[in-house]
Design a protein around this motif. Structure first.
Motif, PDB file in Angstrom:
ATOM      1  N   VAL A   1       0.828  -1.208   0.000  1.00 24.05           N
ATOM      2  CA  VAL A   1       0.000   0.000   0.000  1.00 24.05           C
ATOM      3  C   VAL A   1       0.865   1.262   0.000  1.00 24.05           C
ATOM      4  O   VAL A   1       0.365   2.369  -0.198  1.00 24.05           O
ATOM      5  N   PHE A   2       2.188   1.097   0.206  1.00 28.01           N
ATOM      6  CA  PHE A   2       3.088   2.246   0.214  1.00 28.01           C
ATOM      7  C   PHE A   2       3.099   2.916  -1.156  1.00 28.01           C
ATOM      8  O   PHE A   2       3.146   2.260  -2.183  1.00 28.01           O
ATOM      9  N   ARG A   3       3.047   4.235  -1.141  1.00 24.87           N
ATOM     10  CA  ARG A   3       3.217   4.988  -2.374  1.00 24.87           C
ATOM     11  C   ARG A   3       3.741   6.376  -2.041  1.00 24.87           C
ATOM     12  O   ARG A   3       3.608   6.867  -0.924  1.00 24.87           O
ATOM     13  N   ILE A   4       4.342   6.992  -3.041  1.00 22.45           N
ATOM     14  CA  ILE A   4       4.803   8.374  -2.958  1.00 22.45           C
ATOM     15  C   ILE A   4       3.973   9.158  -3.958  1.00 22.45           C
ATOM     16  O   ILE A   4       3.860   8.756  -5.117  1.00 22.45           O
ATOM     17  N   GLU A   5       3.397  10.253  -3.502  1.00 21.27           N
ATOM     18  CA  GLU A   5       2.632  11.104  -4.397  1.00 21.27           C
ATOM     19  C   GLU A   5       3.410  12.383  -4.658  1.00 21.27           C
ATOM     20  O   GLU A   5       3.913  13.010  -3.733  1.00 21.27           O
ATOM     21  N   THR A   6       3.523  12.743  -5.928  1.00 21.41           N
ATOM     22  CA  THR A   6       4.143  14.002  -6.311  1.00 21.41           C
ATOM     23  C   THR A   6       3.056  14.872  -6.943  1.00 21.41           C
ATOM     24  O   THR A   6       1.887  14.474  -6.995  1.00 21.41           O
ATOM     25  N   ARG A   7       3.459  15.998  -7.446  1.00 21.77           N
ATOM     26  CA  ARG A   7       2.480  16.900  -8.061  1.00 21.77           C
ATOM     27  C   ARG A   7       1.731  16.223  -9.201  1.00 21.77           C
ATOM     28  O   ARG A   7       0.523  16.382  -9.352  1.00 21.77           O
ATOM     29  N   ARG A   8       2.442  15.411 -10.010  1.00 23.94           N
ATOM     30  CA  ARG A   8       1.812  14.803 -11.191  1.00 23.94           C
ATOM     31  C   ARG A   8       1.812  13.285 -11.203  1.00 23.94           C
ATOM     32  O   ARG A   8       1.217  12.679 -12.094  1.00 23.94           O
ATOM     33  N   LEU A   9       2.478  12.659 -10.239  1.00 21.88           N
ATOM     34  CA  LEU A   9       2.692  11.213 -10.297  1.00 21.88           C
ATOM     35  C   LEU A   9       2.318  10.497  -9.011  1.00 21.88           C
ATOM     36  O   LEU A   9       2.331  11.089  -7.928  1.00 21.88           O
ATOM     37  N   TRP A  10       2.040   9.218  -9.162  1.00 24.29           N
ATOM     38  CA  TRP A  10       2.064   8.261  -8.066  1.00 24.29           C
ATOM     39  C   TRP A  10       3.240   7.345  -8.326  1.00 24.29           C
ATOM     40  O   TRP A  10       3.408   6.842  -9.445  1.00 24.29           O
ATOM     41  N   LEU A  11       4.043   7.098  -7.299  1.00 26.32           N
ATOM     42  CA  LEU A  11       5.080   6.075  -7.334  1.00 26.32           C
ATOM     43  C   LEU A  11       4.573   4.983  -6.415  1.00 26.32           C
ATOM     44  O   LEU A  11       4.420   5.206  -5.212  1.00 26.32           O
ATOM     45  N   ARG A  12       4.271   3.819  -6.966  1.00 25.81           N
ATOM     46  CA  ARG A  12       3.641   2.739  -6.210  1.00 25.81           C
ATOM     47  C   ARG A  12       4.312   1.415  -6.540  1.00 25.81           C
ATOM     48  O   ARG A  12       5.022   1.300  -7.531  1.00 25.81           O
ATOM     49  N   TRP A  13       4.062   0.423  -5.683  1.00 23.94           N
ATOM     50  CA  TRP A  13       4.608  -0.903  -5.968  1.00 23.94           C
ATOM     51  C   TRP A  13       4.129  -1.369  -7.347  1.00 23.94           C
ATOM     52  O   TRP A  13       2.968  -1.173  -7.709  1.00 23.94           O
ATOM     53  N   PRO A  14       5.008  -1.997  -8.129  1.00 25.16           N
ATOM     54  CA  PRO A  14       4.547  -2.587  -9.386  1.00 25.16           C
ATOM     55  C   PRO A  14       3.647  -3.789  -9.098  1.00 25.16           C
ATOM     56  O   PRO A  14       3.799  -4.461  -8.079  1.00 25.16           O
ATOM     57  N   ALA A  15       2.703  -4.011  -9.997  1.00 23.73           N
ATOM     58  CA  ALA A  15       1.727  -5.088  -9.810  1.00 23.73           C
ATOM     59  C   ALA A  15       1.536  -5.850 -11.117  1.00 23.73           C
ATOM     60  O   ALA A  15       1.954  -5.389 -12.189  1.00 23.73           O
ATOM     61  N   ALA A  16       0.892  -6.993 -11.028  1.00 22.64           N
ATOM     62  CA  ALA A  16       0.643  -7.816 -12.214  1.00 22.64           C
ATOM     63  C   ALA A  16      -0.086  -7.029 -13.295  1.00 22.64           C
ATOM     64  O   ALA A  16       0.148  -7.237 -14.489  1.00 22.64           O
ATOM     65  N   LYS A  17      -0.937  -6.098 -12.892  1.00 21.09           N
ATOM     66  CA  LYS A  17      -1.693  -5.305 -13.871  1.00 21.09           C
ATOM     67  C   LYS A  17      -0.788  -4.401 -14.719  1.00 21.09           C
ATOM     68  O   LYS A  17      -1.221  -3.874 -15.741  1.00 21.09           O
ATOM     69  N   ASP A  18       0.481  -4.221 -14.302  1.00 17.27           N
ATOM     70  CA  ASP A  18       1.423  -3.383 -15.047  1.00 17.27           C
ATOM     71  C   ASP A  18       2.133  -4.131 -16.172  1.00 17.27           C
ATOM     72  O   ASP A  18       2.881  -3.529 -16.950  1.00 17.27           O
ATOM     73  N   ARG A  19       1.913  -5.421 -16.253  1.00 15.51           N
ATOM     74  CA  ARG A  19       2.651  -6.266 -17.193  1.00 15.51           C
ATOM     75  C   ARG A  19       2.597  -5.766 -18.630  1.00 15.51           C
ATOM     76  O   ARG A  19       3.628  -5.605 -19.284  1.00 15.51           O
ATOM     77  N   ASP A  20       1.404  -5.508 -19.137  1.00 19.01           N
ATOM     78  CA  ASP A  20       1.279  -5.120 -20.543  1.00 19.01           C
ATOM     79  C   ASP A  20       1.925  -3.766 -20.819  1.00 19.01           C
ATOM     80  O   ASP A  20       2.570  -3.577 -21.857  1.00 19.01           O
ATOM     81  N   ALA A  21       1.759  -2.818 -19.889  1.00 19.70           N
ATOM     82  CA  ALA A  21       2.371  -1.497 -20.071  1.00 19.70           C
ATOM     83  C   ALA A  21       3.898  -1.603 -20.072  1.00 19.70           C
ATOM     84  O   ALA A  21       4.569  -0.962 -20.888  1.00 19.70           O
ATOM     85  N   ILE A  22       4.440  -2.420 -19.175  1.00 15.66           N
ATOM     86  CA  ILE A  22       5.899  -2.593 -19.122  1.00 15.66           C
ATOM     87  C   ILE A  22       6.399  -3.273 -20.397  1.00 15.66           C
ATOM     88  O   ILE A  22       7.408  -2.869 -20.972  1.00 15.66           O
ATOM     89  N   LEU A  23       5.686  -4.294 -20.849  1.00 18.21           N
ATOM     90  CA  LEU A  23       6.063  -4.962 -22.097  1.00 18.21           C
ATOM     91  C   LEU A  23       6.142  -3.969 -23.249  1.00 18.21           C
ATOM     92  O   LEU A  23       7.099  -3.963 -24.029  1.00 18.21           O
ATOM     93  N   LYS A  24       5.138  -3.120 -23.355  1.00 16.38           N
ATOM     94  CA  LYS A  24       5.080  -2.168 -24.458  1.00 16.38           C
ATOM     95  C   LYS A  24       6.120  -1.064 -24.299  1.00 16.38           C
ATOM     96  O   LYS A  24       6.867  -0.756 -25.237  1.00 16.38           O
ATOM     97  N   LEU A  25       6.168  -0.432 -23.123  1.00 17.40           N
ATOM     98  CA  LEU A  25       7.000   0.759 -22.949  1.00 17.40           C
ATOM     99  C   LEU A  25       8.481   0.434 -22.763  1.00 17.40           C
ATOM    100  O   LEU A  25       9.335   1.055 -23.399  1.00 17.40           O
ATOM    101  N   ALA A  26       8.796  -0.526 -21.890  1.00 17.41           N
ATOM    102  CA  ALA A  26      10.206  -0.882 -21.691  1.00 17.41           C
ATOM    103  C   ALA A  26      10.737  -1.666 -22.876  1.00 17.41           C
ATOM    104  O   ALA A  26      11.943  -1.655 -23.141  1.00 17.41           O
ATOM    105  N   GLY A  27       9.836  -2.334 -23.592  1.00 17.97           N
ATOM    106  CA  GLY A  27      10.242  -3.098 -24.760  1.00 17.97           C
ATOM    107  C   GLY A  27      10.534  -2.250 -25.987  1.00 17.97           C
ATOM    108  O   GLY A  27      11.069  -2.753 -26.976  1.00 17.97           O
ATOM    109  N   ASP A  28      10.194  -0.979 -25.935  1.00 18.07           N
ATOM    110  CA  ASP A  28      10.499  -0.060 -27.030  1.00 18.07           C
ATOM    111  C   ASP A  28      12.018   0.044 -27.153  1.00 18.07           C
ATOM    112  O   ASP A  28      12.703   0.330 -26.169  1.00 18.07           O
TER     113      ASP A  28
END
Length: 198
Positions: free
Chosen positions: A10-37
């Protein structure tokens, strides 16, 4: 390395424009697409191109395990307007020389808006303020001036150049090495103009 505060998903850091949160299984497709670029992966030591789904699955499990143990802190970046959608990753883990080391990447569609600088600055703050960190290392490929600018804008000082293993690239590659220590971080924290810049 990291306190109990960061060891719960449940830990997260909130900034003016972002959330920094633990990565989760739901992030899989976004990571595949974005980091795979290739524009992103070619600058990273451990992200192959093409990026296979099992590599992302292993990354997610390892990140969550290390977060829970307090041995590292890896956080997915998400815009506050869309907190469920990962756009990058920022982390601090033990480097090859046993010093805590910062790493990060941001998906190409989000480049140029100062988001990674905002995320790096916030994670550095957590490291020094909550984890009692004394010194933080970072490096950037010598052919990546944008990454160098992020580090310099967050107060890191250039300490030299060298070769570093990039297993996903199959070679040792030239990098610029950086350091940020507690004293410099405290000095920068006392300068509002530095911490408020986006």
């Amino acid at each position: 390395m990291f306190p109990d505060l960061t060891r719960d998903d449940v830990f997260r850091i909130e900034t003016r424009r972002l959330w920094l949160r633990w990565p989760a299984a739901k992030d899989r497709d976004a990571i595949l697409k974005l980091a795979g670029d290739p524009a992103v992966s070619e600058m990273l030591a451990r992200v192959p191109h093409p990026l296979p789904a099992p590599v992302v699955d292993a990354f997610l499990l390892q990140a969550r395990s290390e977060n829970a143990a307090g041995s590292a802190l890896t956080l997915a970046l998400a815009r506050r307007a869309a907190p469920a959608t990962a756009i990058g990753v920022v982390s601090i883990e033990v480097g090859p020389d046993r010093m805590p080391e910062l790493g990060y990447w941001l998906g190409k569609p989000y480049w140029g808006a100062g988001l990674i600088r905002e995320a790096v600055s916030s994670l550095c703050h957590a490291f020094f303020a909550y984890a009692g960190g004394t010194e933080l290392a970072a490096s950037a490929r010598s052919v990546n001036p944008a990454s160098r600018r992020v580090l310099e804008s967050c107060g890191f000082q250039h300490v030299g150049t060298g070769l570093r293993p990039f297993p996903a690239r199959g070679a040792d590659l030239p990098v610029d090495r950086f350091r940020l220590d507690r004293r410099r971080w405290q000095m920068l924290e006392s300068e509002p103009a530095m911490t408020e810049a986006a």
